[in-house]
Design a protein around this motif. Structure first.
Motif, PDB file in Angstrom:
ATOM      1  N   VAL A  78       1.431 -12.736  -0.412  1.00 39.09           N
ATOM      2  CA  VAL A  78       1.974 -14.057  -0.095  1.00 39.09           C
ATOM      3  C   VAL A  78       3.330 -13.918   0.597  1.00 39.09           C
ATOM      4  O   VAL A  78       3.607 -14.582   1.602  1.00 39.09           O
ATOM      5  CB  VAL A  78       2.071 -14.901  -1.373  1.00 39.09           C
ATOM      6  CG1 VAL A  78       2.983 -16.115  -1.166  1.00 39.09           C
ATOM      7  CG2 VAL A  78       0.682 -15.347  -1.814  1.00 39.09           C
ATOM      8  N   GLN A  79       4.194 -13.059   0.051  1.00 37.65           N
ATOM      9  CA  GLN A  79       5.515 -12.874   0.648  1.00 37.65           C
ATOM     10  C   GLN A  79       5.413 -12.264   2.033  1.00 37.65           C
ATOM     11  O   GLN A  79       6.139 -12.660   2.959  1.00 37.65           O
ATOM     12  CB  GLN A  79       6.374 -11.990  -0.246  1.00 37.65           C
ATOM     13  CG  GLN A  79       7.840 -11.913   0.200  1.00 37.65           C
ATOM     14  CD  GLN A  79       8.522 -13.269   0.159  1.00 37.65           C
ATOM     15  OE1 GLN A  79       8.578 -13.914  -0.878  1.00 37.65           O
ATOM     16  NE2 GLN A  79       9.031 -13.720   1.310  1.00 37.65           N
ATOM     17  N   GLU A  80       4.519 -11.278   2.183  1.00 37.42           N
ATOM     18  CA  GLU A  80       4.322 -10.668   3.499  1.00 37.42           C
ATOM     19  C   GLU A  80       3.907 -11.717   4.526  1.00 37.42           C
ATOM     20  O   GLU A  80       4.434 -11.746   5.647  1.00 37.42           O
ATOM     21  CB  GLU A  80       3.231  -9.589   3.427  1.00 37.42           C
ATOM     22  CG  GLU A  80       3.646  -8.280   2.811  1.00 37.42           C
ATOM     23  CD  GLU A  80       2.516  -7.270   2.900  1.00 37.42           C
ATOM     24  OE1 GLU A  80       2.535  -6.422   3.818  1.00 37.42           O
ATOM     25  OE2 GLU A  80       1.593  -7.327   2.069  1.00 37.42           O
ATOM     26  N   ALA A  81       2.939 -12.553   4.168  1.00 40.22           N
ATOM     27  CA  ALA A  81       2.451 -13.561   5.105  1.00 40.22           C
ATOM     28  C   ALA A  81       3.566 -14.529   5.503  1.00 40.22           C
ATOM     29  O   ALA A  81       3.737 -14.854   6.684  1.00 40.22           O
ATOM     30  CB  ALA A  81       1.282 -14.321   4.491  1.00 40.22           C
ATOM     31  N   ALA A  82       4.316 -14.997   4.534  1.00 35.97           N
ATOM     32  CA  ALA A  82       5.414 -15.925   4.821  1.00 35.97           C
ATOM     33  C   ALA A  82       6.454 -15.276   5.729  1.00 35.97           C
ATOM     34  O   ALA A  82       6.951 -15.900   6.687  1.00 35.97           O
ATOM     35  CB  ALA A  82       6.055 -16.395   3.516  1.00 35.97           C
ATOM     36  N   ASP A  83       6.785 -14.014   5.452  1.00 36.53           N
ATOM     37  CA  ASP A  83       7.778 -13.301   6.259  1.00 36.53           C
ATOM     38  C   ASP A  83       7.295 -13.117   7.696  1.00 36.53           C
ATOM     39  O   ASP A  83       8.076 -13.252   8.653  1.00 36.53           O
ATOM     40  CB  ASP A  83       8.087 -11.942   5.644  1.00 36.53           C
ATOM     41  CG  ASP A  83       8.897 -12.039   4.357  1.00 36.53           C
ATOM     42  OD1 ASP A  83       9.419 -13.144   4.072  1.00 36.53           O
ATOM     43  OD2 ASP A  83       9.013 -11.017   3.653  1.00 36.53           O
ATOM     44  N   LEU A  84       6.017 -12.783   7.871  1.00 32.45           N
ATOM     45  CA  LEU A  84       5.489 -12.540   9.207  1.00 32.45           C
ATOM     46  C   LEU A  84       5.526 -13.797  10.066  1.00 32.45           C
ATOM     47  O   LEU A  84       5.924 -13.750  11.235  1.00 32.45           O
ATOM     48  CB  LEU A  84       4.052 -12.012   9.119  1.00 32.45           C
ATOM     49  CG  LEU A  84       3.893 -10.600   8.578  1.00 32.45           C
ATOM     50  CD1 LEU A  84       2.416 -10.257   8.424  1.00 32.45           C
ATOM     51  CD2 LEU A  84       4.569  -9.584   9.493  1.00 32.45           C
ATOM     52  N   VAL A  85       5.112 -14.914   9.483  1.00 33.37           N
ATOM     53  CA  VAL A  85       5.118 -16.163  10.249  1.00 33.37           C
ATOM     54  C   VAL A  85       6.555 -16.586  10.569  1.00 33.37           C
ATOM     55  O   VAL A  85       6.855 -17.042  11.677  1.00 33.37           O
ATOM     56  CB  VAL A  85       4.349 -17.254   9.489  1.00 33.37           C
ATOM     57  CG1 VAL A  85       4.504 -18.610  10.178  1.00 33.37           C
ATOM     58  CG2 VAL A  85       2.867 -16.880   9.386  1.00 33.37           C
ATOM     59  N   ALA A  86       7.454 -16.400   9.620  1.00 30.43           N
ATOM     60  CA  ALA A  86       8.862 -16.721   9.869  1.00 30.43           C
ATOM     61  C   ALA A  86       9.439 -15.865  10.989  1.00 30.43           C
ATOM     62  O   ALA A  86      10.331 -16.303  11.724  1.00 30.43           O
ATOM     63  CB  ALA A  86       9.674 -16.539   8.595  1.00 30.43           C
ATOM     64  N   ALA A  87       8.923 -14.635  11.135  1.00 29.41           N
ATOM     65  CA  ALA A  87       9.421 -13.718  12.160  1.00 29.41           C
ATOM     66  C   ALA A  87       8.775 -13.937  13.520  1.00 29.41           C
ATOM     67  O   ALA A  87       9.194 -13.325  14.506  1.00 29.41           O
ATOM     68  CB  ALA A  87       9.195 -12.276  11.717  1.00 29.41           C
ATOM     69  N   GLY A  88       7.732 -14.783  13.587  1.00 30.55           N
ATOM     70  CA  GLY A  88       7.135 -15.099  14.879  1.00 30.55           C
ATOM     71  C   GLY A  88       5.658 -14.834  15.025  1.00 30.55           C
ATOM     72  O   GLY A  88       5.083 -15.072  16.087  1.00 30.55           O
ATOM     73  N   ALA A  89       4.995 -14.355  13.969  1.00 27.55           N
ATOM     74  CA  ALA A  89       3.544 -14.144  14.044  1.00 27.55           C
ATOM     75  C   ALA A  89       2.820 -15.488  14.009  1.00 27.55           C
ATOM     76  O   ALA A  89       3.198 -16.384  13.253  1.00 27.55           O
ATOM     77  CB  ALA A  89       3.066 -13.270  12.901  1.00 27.55           C
ATOM     78  N   VAL A  90       1.783 -15.612  14.816  1.00 31.26           N
ATOM     79  CA  VAL A  90       0.963 -16.824  14.798  1.00 31.26           C
ATOM     80  C   VAL A  90      -0.390 -16.568  14.134  1.00 31.26           C
ATOM     81  O   VAL A  90      -1.117 -17.503  13.821  1.00 31.26           O
ATOM     82  CB  VAL A  90       0.750 -17.385  16.221  1.00 31.26           C
ATOM     83  CG1 VAL A  90       2.069 -17.800  16.831  1.00 31.26           C
ATOM     84  CG2 VAL A  90       0.021 -16.389  17.113  1.00 31.26           C
ATOM     85  N   GLU A  91      -0.711 -15.289  13.921  1.00 30.04           N
ATOM     86  CA  GLU A  91      -1.934 -14.928  13.216  1.00 30.04           C
ATOM     87  C   GLU A  91      -1.633 -13.801  12.236  1.00 30.04           C
ATOM     88  O   GLU A  91      -0.814 -12.915  12.525  1.00 30.04           O
ATOM     89  CB  GLU A  91      -3.045 -14.514  14.185  1.00 30.04           C
ATOM     90  CG  GLU A  91      -3.502 -15.660  15.072  1.00 30.04           C
ATOM     91  CD  GLU A  91      -4.703 -15.343  15.935  1.00 30.04           C
ATOM     92  OE1 GLU A  91      -5.188 -16.272  16.613  1.00 30.04           O
ATOM     93  OE2 GLU A  91      -5.158 -14.176  15.942  1.00 30.04           O
ATOM     94  N   VAL A  92      -2.304 -13.839  11.088  1.00 28.24           N
ATOM     95  CA  VAL A  92      -2.079 -12.870  10.020  1.00 28.24           C
ATOM     96  C   VAL A  92      -3.445 -12.342   9.570  1.00 28.24           C
ATOM     97  O   VAL A  92      -4.301 -13.120   9.160  1.00 28.24           O
ATOM     98  CB  VAL A  92      -1.356 -13.530   8.827  1.00 28.24           C
ATOM     99  CG1 VAL A  92      -1.316 -12.586   7.638  1.00 28.24           C
ATOM    100  CG2 VAL A  92       0.048 -13.965   9.225  1.00 28.24           C
ATOM    101  N   ASP A  93      -3.635 -11.035   9.676  1.00 23.40           N
ATOM    102  CA  ASP A  93      -4.881 -10.408   9.234  1.00 23.40           C
ATOM    103  C   ASP A  93      -4.652  -9.779   7.863  1.00 23.40           C
ATOM    104  O   ASP A  93      -3.933  -8.783   7.744  1.00 23.40           O
ATOM    105  CB  ASP A  93      -5.326  -9.336  10.235  1.00 23.40           C
ATOM    106  CG  ASP A  93      -5.823  -9.919  11.553  1.00 23.40           C
ATOM    107  OD1 ASP A  93      -5.531 -11.094  11.836  1.00 23.40           O
ATOM    108  OD2 ASP A  93      -6.503  -9.187  12.306  1.00 23.40           O
ATOM    109  N   MET A  94      -5.244 -10.367   6.826  1.00 17.29           N
ATOM    110  CA  MET A  94      -5.026  -9.894   5.460  1.00 17.29           C
ATOM    111  C   MET A  94      -6.237  -9.117   4.953  1.00 17.29           C
ATOM    112  O   MET A  94      -7.375  -9.464   5.240  1.00 17.29           O
ATOM    113  CB  MET A  94      -4.739 -11.053   4.516  1.00 17.29           C
ATOM    114  CG  MET A  94      -5.913 -11.982   4.275  1.00 17.29           C
ATOM    115  SD  MET A  94      -5.737 -13.046   2.806  1.00 17.29           S
ATOM    116  CE  MET A  94      -5.946 -11.883   1.471  1.00 17.29           C
TER     117      MET A  94
END
Length: 223
Positions: A78-94
């Motif tokens: 959850v923290q990784e996903a939130a951090d990635l989007v905050a940093a500019g990612a528009v897609e997250v592969d979990m």
């Protein structure tokens, strides 16, 4: 299938090697803009750099959560996903946790997906199943969990497992998804013919480190 359509629009041009450098990520971004890839899929540490390099372009930034084994805690994912989007990612592969799935704890798998989807906010989540470890019934159950969890895509592989994308796995995922979410094929796809096979099977996104050569094959053969 329309062979005149540029395959780049369906490709996540990928560089997830542990030896990746900032210079290589910058070059990847330049290629992505030149060829028109859907996204660049890169290690989390490089997301701010890629977001800066791709600002104003049509190419998105994609990165990974719980990669490549999926056995991080849900809280970490959850923290990784939130951090990635905050940093500019528009897609997250979990990557899902395979243990609960193999034990039949689908509710646990679904809940983790839902938590990551919520944390990603406007970012689209792709759920990696690592199909090489799963039977067709488990692939279909995991796809259903991804649907119920609110994911945008379900994905075949990390590319770091003992096997990559298989057409039959994509077909099982497409059947289970029933148009409710999309399917991404990734792992070992390196030629235009392979690209065509997976798109024909129903994949709507292709993850590959060979996107440039695939587009060049298409240009040589079909344009």
């Amino acid at each position: 299938m329309d062979l005149l359509s540029n395959p780049a629009a369906l490709i996540d041009q990928t560089l997830l090697l542990p030896t990746a450098t900032a210079g290589q990520i910058e070059a990847l971004c330049e290629e992505a803009v030149e060829y028109g890839f859907a996204t660049v899929c890169i290690p989390p540490v490089f997301v701010p750099l890629a977001a800066d390099r791709l600002y104003g372009s049509t190419v998105g930034v994609c990165s990974v959560v719980g990669f490549p084994c999926g056995y991080n805690s849900s809280r970490q994912k959850v923290q990784e996903a939130a951090d990635l989007v905050a940093a500019g990612a528009v897609e997250v592969d979990m990557v899902i946790a395979l243990g609960p799935l193999l034990e039949g704890s689908l509710a646990q798998v679904e809940e983790e997906i839902a938590q990551v989807v919520l944390a990603a906010r406007e970012g689209r989540v792709k759920v990696i199943l690592e199909c090489c470890y799963l039977t067709d019934p488990l692939i279909m159950r995991a796809t259903e969990a991804a649907v119920r969890g609110g994911a945008a895509f379900v994905k075949t592989s990390t590319g770091f497992g003992p096997a990559g994308a298989v057409v039959a796995d994509v077909q099982a995922m497409v059947t289970a998804a029933a148009g409710r979410i999309k399917v991404k094929a990734a792992g070992g796809i390196r030629t235009f013919d392979q690209y065509l096979q997976f798109v024909a099977a129903g994949a709507e996104r292709i993850g590959t480190s060979a996107g440039t050569s695939i587009v060049k094959e298409w240009l040589a053969r079909c344009v």
